[in-house]
Design a protein around this motif. Structure first.
Motif, mmCIF file in Angstrom:
data_model
loop_
_atom_site.group_PDB
_atom_site.id
_atom_site.type_symbol
_atom_site.label_atom_id
_atom_site.label_comp_id
_atom_site.label_asym_id
_atom_site.label_seq_id
_atom_site.Cartn_x
_atom_site.Cartn_y
_atom_site.Cartn_z
ATOM 1 N N THR A 1 -11.316 -6.856 -0.964
ATOM 2 C CA THR A 1 -10.468 -6.399 -2.080
ATOM 3 C C THR A 1 -9.292 -5.595 -1.569
ATOM 4 O OG1 THR A 1 -12.401 -6.325 -3.535
ATOM 5 C CG2 THR A 1 -10.429 -5.093 -4.231
ATOM 6 N N GLN A 2 -9.546 -4.686 -0.643
ATOM 7 C CA GLN A 2 -8.480 -3.830 -0.111
ATOM 8 C C GLN A 2 -7.461 -4.647 0.694
ATOM 9 O OE1 GLN A 2 -11.760 -3.050 -0.038
ATOM 10 N NE2 GLN A 2 -11.587 -1.484 -1.651
ATOM 11 N N LEU A 3 -7.919 -5.669 1.430
ATOM 12 C CA LEU A 3 -6.995 -6.514 2.179
ATOM 13 C C LEU A 3 -6.082 -7.298 1.242
ATOM 14 C CD1 LEU A 3 -9.325 -7.844 5.035
ATOM 15 C CD2 LEU A 3 -7.244 -6.467 5.334
ATOM 16 N N ALA A 4 -6.633 -7.727 0.112
ATOM 17 C CA ALA A 4 -5.809 -8.433 -0.868
ATOM 18 C C ALA A 4 -4.761 -7.494 -1.460
ATOM 19 C CB ALA A 4 -6.701 -9.008 -1.968
ATOM 20 N N GLN A 5 -5.153 -6.257 -1.740
ATOM 21 C CA GLN A 5 -4.193 -5.278 -2.258
ATOM 22 C C GLN A 5 -3.094 -4.984 -1.228
ATOM 23 O OE1 GLN A 5 -6.577 -1.870 -3.285
ATOM 24 N NE2 GLN A 5 -7.544 -2.876 -5.051
ATOM 25 N N ALA A 6 -3.494 -4.817 0.043
ATOM 26 C CA ALA A 6 -2.510 -4.531 1.087
ATOM 27 C C ALA A 6 -1.549 -5.702 1.261
ATOM 28 C CB ALA A 6 -3.232 -4.236 2.404
ATOM 29 N N LYS A 7 -2.054 -6.924 1.163
ATOM 30 C CA LYS A 7 -1.185 -8.101 1.291
ATOM 31 C C LYS A 7 -0.167 -8.144 0.166
ATOM 32 C CE LYS A 7 -1.317 -13.140 1.703
ATOM 33 N NZ LYS A 7 -2.194 -14.343 1.765
ATOM 34 N N GLU A 8 -0.597 -7.850 -1.052
ATOM 35 C CA GLU A 8 0.304 -7.858 -2.208
ATOM 36 C C GLU A 8 1.390 -6.787 -2.043
ATOM 37 O OE1 GLU A 8 0.102 -7.386 -7.108
ATOM 38 O OE2 GLU A 8 -1.731 -7.434 -5.907
ATOM 39 N N LEU A 9 1.007 -5.605 -1.572
ATOM 40 C CA LEU A 9 1.982 -4.525 -1.373
ATOM 41 C C LEU A 9 2.963 -4.887 -0.259
ATOM 42 C CD1 LEU A 9 -0.414 -1.433 -1.579
ATOM 43 C CD2 LEU A 9 1.321 -2.100 -3.268
ATOM 44 N N CYS A 10 2.466 -5.515 0.790
ATOM 45 C CA CYS A 10 3.325 -5.891 1.918
ATOM 46 C C CYS A 10 4.337 -6.951 1.510
ATOM 47 C CB CYS A 10 2.461 -6.380 3.078
ATOM 48 S SG CYS A 10 3.399 -6.946 4.523
ATOM 49 N N LEU A 11 3.886 -7.957 0.785
ATOM 50 C CA LEU A 11 4.800 -9.013 0.362
ATOM 51 C C LEU A 11 5.821 -8.503 -0.635
ATOM 52 C CD1 LEU A 11 2.282 -11.997 0.007
ATOM 53 C CD2 LEU A 11 3.865 -11.522 1.888
ATOM 54 N N GLY A 12 5.422 -7.535 -1.437
ATOM 55 C CA GLY A 12 6.343 -6.985 -2.427
ATOM 56 C C GLY A 12 7.409 -6.094 -1.821
ATOM 57 N N SER A 13 7.048 -5.337 -0.782
ATOM 58 C CA SER A 13 7.995 -4.383 -0.188
ATOM 59 C C SER A 13 8.651 -4.895 1.087
ATOM 60 C CB SER A 13 7.285 -3.065 0.118
ATOM 61 O OG SER A 13 6.287 -3.260 1.123
ATOM 62 N N GLY A 14 8.042 -5.915 1.704
ATOM 63 C CA GLY A 14 8.556 -6.390 2.987
ATOM 64 C C GLY A 14 8.236 -5.471 4.138
ATOM 65 N N LYS A 15 7.330 -4.508 3.920
ATOM 66 C CA LYS A 15 6.945 -3.548 4.949
ATOM 67 C C LYS A 15 5.425 -3.545 5.088
ATOM 68 C CE LYS A 15 10.836 -0.453 3.949
ATOM 69 N NZ LYS A 15 11.223 0.928 3.547
ATOM 70 N N PRO A 16 4.895 -3.138 6.244
ATOM 71 C CA PRO A 16 3.438 -3.052 6.397
ATOM 72 C C PRO A 16 2.835 -2.115 5.352
ATOM 73 C CG PRO A 16 4.517 -2.868 8.519
ATOM 74 C CD PRO A 16 5.607 -2.813 7.492
ATOM 75 N N ALA A 17 1.657 -2.472 4.884
ATOM 76 C CA ALA A 17 0.979 -1.681 3.853
ATOM 77 C C ALA A 17 -0.460 -1.431 4.267
ATOM 78 C CB ALA A 17 1.037 -2.391 2.511
ATOM 79 N N ARG A 18 -0.970 -0.274 3.874
ATOM 80 C CA ARG A 18 -2.345 0.108 4.200
ATOM 81 C C ARG A 18 -3.091 0.523 2.936
ATOM 82 N NH1 ARG A 18 -1.906 4.107 9.506
ATOM 83 N NH2 ARG A 18 -1.321 2.494 11.047
ATOM 84 N N VAL A 19 -4.331 0.077 2.846
ATOM 85 C CA VAL A 19 -5.246 0.521 1.796
ATOM 86 C C VAL A 19 -6.561 0.871 2.480
ATOM 87 C CG1 VAL A 19 -6.450 -0.069 -0.333
ATOM 88 C CG2 VAL A 19 -4.145 -0.960 0.074
ATOM 89 N N PHE A 20 -7.164 1.991 2.112
ATOM 90 C CA PHE A 20 -8.373 2.447 2.783
ATOM 91 C C PHE A 20 -9.588 2.330 1.867
ATOM 92 C CE2 PHE A 20 -4.982 4.422 5.135
ATOM 93 C CZ PHE A 20 -5.423 4.401 6.448
ATOM 94 N N ARG A 21 -10.744 2.151 2.504
ATOM 95 C CA ARG A 21 -12.008 2.178 1.777
ATOM 96 C C ARG A 21 -13.024 2.982 2.563
ATOM 97 N NH1 ARG A 21 -16.681 -2.351 0.591
ATOM 98 N NH2 ARG A 21 -17.928 -0.965 -0.742
ATOM 99 N N ASP A 22 -13.756 3.824 1.858
ATOM 100 C CA ASP A 22 -14.796 4.680 2.426
ATOM 101 C C ASP A 22 -16.143 4.141 1.961
ATOM 102 O OD1 ASP A 22 -16.295 6.848 3.374
ATOM 103 O OD2 ASP A 22 -14.642 8.221 3.020
ATOM 104 N N PHE A 23 -17.033 3.766 2.879
ATOM 105 C CA PHE A 23 -18.318 3.191 2.469
ATOM 106 C C PHE A 23 -19.390 3.501 3.504
ATOM 107 C CE2 PHE A 23 -15.961 0.070 4.889
ATOM 108 C CZ PHE A 23 -16.888 -0.565 5.687
ATOM 109 N N TRP A 24 -20.644 3.232 3.140
ATOM 110 C CA TRP A 24 -21.781 3.434 4.024
ATOM 111 C C TRP A 24 -22.175 2.105 4.651
ATOM 112 C CZ3 TRP A 24 -23.230 8.240 5.225
ATOM 113 C CH2 TRP A 24 -22.814 9.280 4.373
ATOM 114 N N TYR A 25 -22.565 2.167 5.898
ATOM 115 C CA TYR A 25 -22.799 0.924 6.636
ATOM 116 C C TYR A 25 -23.872 1.143 7.690
ATOM 117 C CZ TYR A 25 -21.828 -2.920 9.930
ATOM 118 O OH TYR A 25 -21.934 -3.999 10.769
#
Length: 462
Positions: free
Chosen positions: A281-305
Motif C-alpha cells: 500500500t505504501q509503495l503504491a502511495q509513494a509511486k503516485e506522489l512521485c509521478l505527480g510531483s516528478g520527484k522521489p517520494a517516501r512513505v513510511f510504515r511501522d509494523f511488527w515482524y
C-alpha cells in the motif's frame, strides 16, 4: 688550514635583470613543521607513552639505543604526516621535526648512528614471525591493552558523561596482493582480502580489529561490543547506549544480547518478499506522489515482524516505501526503540541514515594507511592497523579540540595533513632553542595560531 669550498650554484633563466640561482646551502629544512601541533596533542593525551606501555620489550637494556616509546612515536607521527613506508624513515630519522617530536636530538649509547631509528630497527618492531621466538623479534604487543586504551581515550575526551551515545559497527575490505597469512577470496568484494571490524562513536575510534575474510560480517561483534560496553558502563553507569549497523549485523544473537543487556539497537534489515508485501500500500502511495510531483517520494510504515525461523521473537520494523524516477526502492530497519520515543520517519532519516558517517571515518583510517596489509603475518598486519588507529586519534583530537569553529572543523584527516601539518620551515638550532622558521607565505597561519592556543589551554594541566 682546511679550504672552504664554495657550494655549487645552479643558474636558471633570469627574470628581468635578476639572476635565478639555486644552491643546496639552506641548512636544516623540514616539510613537517606542523607536526609540532601533533606533539602538543600527544603530550596532552600521553597517547604514545601509554601505547608504548602495551608492548613487552625483551631486549637487553644495556644495548638499547632506541626505546619502544621512540619507535612507536616515529611510526605514528610518520603515518599522521603521510609517510606510510618504513623506508621513509631512513631519511625521516634526520628530520628536525621528528627529532623534536621524539625529544631526542642525539644518540644516547652510540656515536655511530642517528638519534632516531631507521627502517631496519622499525621493521623488527612491526615484523611478527610465524614461528615464535625468532632471533630478531624481541618486542611484542598486548592487544587487550591496546583495545582498552582506545576506549579509555574516548572516555577521557568527555568532561561529563553524556546522556546517550550511539555506537556504529561496520566492516570493510582490505585487498591483499601477496601470500599473506589468512588470505581468502571474498565473493562480494571479488578479491583476496581481510575483513576488519570497526566500532566508532561519532568520530571517536573504539575498535580496529583485523579479521579473516572467510567469516560473516558480524563475526566476533557480540564479544567486542560486550567488552566495549562493559568498559564504558564502568565509567558511565547511567549512559543510554544505541548500537547502529547495516543488515550484516542484523542477526538474532546480536539483538538478543542487546535486549538482555539494556542496549538499544537500530539495524538495517535485508528485504525479502514478506517484507515487501507488507509495504504494498505504501509503495503504491509513494509511486503516485512521485509521478505527480516528478520527484522521489517516501512513505513510511511501522509494523511488527518476525522471521519464519531465525528470530526468537517479534520485533519492531520500520519500512521505507520510496519511489524514485528509476522505480521502487523499499528499505527496512529493525529496532528496539519504542514508538513513543522516536517516530518512524525520524528513526530512519535522522538516526539510521547517520550511519553513513562511520563509512567516512573508515575512509579516514585509510588516509592513515590502515589498508596497508603487506606484512606476511596476521599479527603484524594487526599491529600496523593499531599504528594507523593511533595516528587517527592524534589527528582527530587536533581537529576536535584545536580546530573547532575553523574551516578545518569538519575537514578530512588528509586535508588537515596537507593544509596544516605538512608545512615547510627552516630549522635553526642554538644552545638555547630550536627555532622553526615556517614559511611566511603559509595561507593557514591564523588556524595554526588558534590551534596552538587551544591546545595549550586544553592540556595545560597535562
Amino acid at each position: 688550514m682546511q679550504t672552504e669550498c664554495t657550494p655549487t650554484q645552479y643558474e636558471f633563466e633570469a627574470i628581468g635583470r635578476r639572476a635565478v640561482v639555486a644552491c643546496f646551502d639552506g641548512g636544516n629544512i623540514t616539510s613537517n613543521a606542523g607536526g609540532l601541533l601533533l606533539g602538543q596533542v600527544d603530550r596532552g593525551l600521553g597517547l604514545i607513552r601509554r601505547f608504548a606501555q602495551c608492548f613487552w620489550d625483551r631486549r637487553d637494556p644495556r644495548f638499547v639505543e632506541h626505546q619502544v616509546e621512540t619507535l612507536v612515536g616515529q611510526r605514528i607521527f610518520g603515518l599522521a604526516l603521510g609517510y606510510e613506508d618504513l623506508n621513509d624513515h631512513d631519511e625521516l630519522r634526520k628530520d628536525p621535526t621528528f627529532t623534536a617530536l621524539a625529544g631526542k636530538l642525539e644518540p644516547v649509547l652510540r656515536s655511530d648512528c642517528e638519534a632516531l631509528a631507521g627502517k631496519s630497527t622499525l621493521n623488527r618492531l612491526e615484523h611478527t614471525p610465524k614461528r615464535h621466538g625468532a632471533k630478531y623479534h624481541k618486542i611484542d604487543c598486548d592487544g587487550a591493552q591496546v583495545d582498552a586504551l582506545l576506549v579509555d581515550v574516548f572516555l577521557e575526551a568527555h568532561q561529563r558523561p553524556p546522556r546517550e551515545i550511539v555506537l556504529d559497527l561496520d566492516n570493510t575490505d582490505i585487498p591483499l596482493h601477496g601470500e599473506q597469512e589468512g588470505r581468502f577470496y571474498h565473493g562480494h568484494y571479488e578479491e583476496y582480502c581481510y575483513l576488519p571490524l570497526y566500532v566508532f562513536c561519532g568520530r571517536h575510534l573504539l575498535l580496529a580489529r583485523q579479521r579473516l575474510a572467510n567469516v560473516a560480517g558480524s563475526e566476533g561483534a557480540v564479544e567486542e561490543v560486550a567488552r566495549i560496553i562493559a568498559q564504558i558502563r564502568q565509567a558511565w553507569p547511567r549512559v543510554r547506549i544505541i548500537l547502529r549497523a547495516d543488515s550484516g549485523f542484523c542477526n538474532d544473537p546480536m539483538m538478543r544480547w542487546c535486549e538482555t543487556n539494556r542496549v538499544d539497537y537500530v539495524f538495517g534489515l535485508a528485504r525479502n518478499s514478506r517484507l515487501e508485501a507488507a509495504l504494498v500500500t505504501q509503495l503504491a502511495q509513494a509511486k503516485e506522489l512521485c509521478l505527480g510531483s516528478g520527484k522521489p517520494a517516501r512513505v513510511f510504515r511501522d509494523f511488527w515482524y518476525c522471521t519464519l525461523n531465525s528470530w526468537s521473537r517479534t520485533r519492531r520494523v520500520v519500512g521505507k516505501a520510496e519511489h524514485t524516477l528509476d522505480g521502487a526502492n523499499p528499505r527496512f530497519v529493525v529496532t528496539s526503540l519504542k514508538r513513543t520515543r522516536v517516530s518512524h520517519r525520524a528513526l530512519y532519516e535522522d538516526l539510521y541514515c547517520a550511519r553513513g558517517e562511520a563509512e567516512n571515518r573508515i575512509g579516514e583510517q585509510f588516509e592513515m594507511f590502515a589498508d596497508r596489509a603487506s606484512s606476511a603475518t596476521m599479527a603484524a598486519n594487526q599491529l600496523r592497523m593499531w599504528f594507523s588507529a593511533m595516528a587517527y586519534v592524534l589527528v582527530d583530537t587536533l581537529r576536535r579540540v584545536a580546530l573547532r569553529h575553523t574551516q578545518f572543523a569538519d575537514a578530512a584527516a588528509q586535508t588537515i595533513r596537507l593544509k596544516l601539518l605538512r608545512l615547510g620551515a627552516q630549522v635553526r638550532t642554538s644552545a638555547r632553542r630550536i627555532y622553526f622558521a615556517i614559511a611566511s607565505g603559509c595561507p593557514n597561519q591564523a588556524e595554526f595560531a588558534l590551534a596552538h592556543i587551544r591546545l595549550q589551554r586544553a592540556f595545560s594541566s597535562a
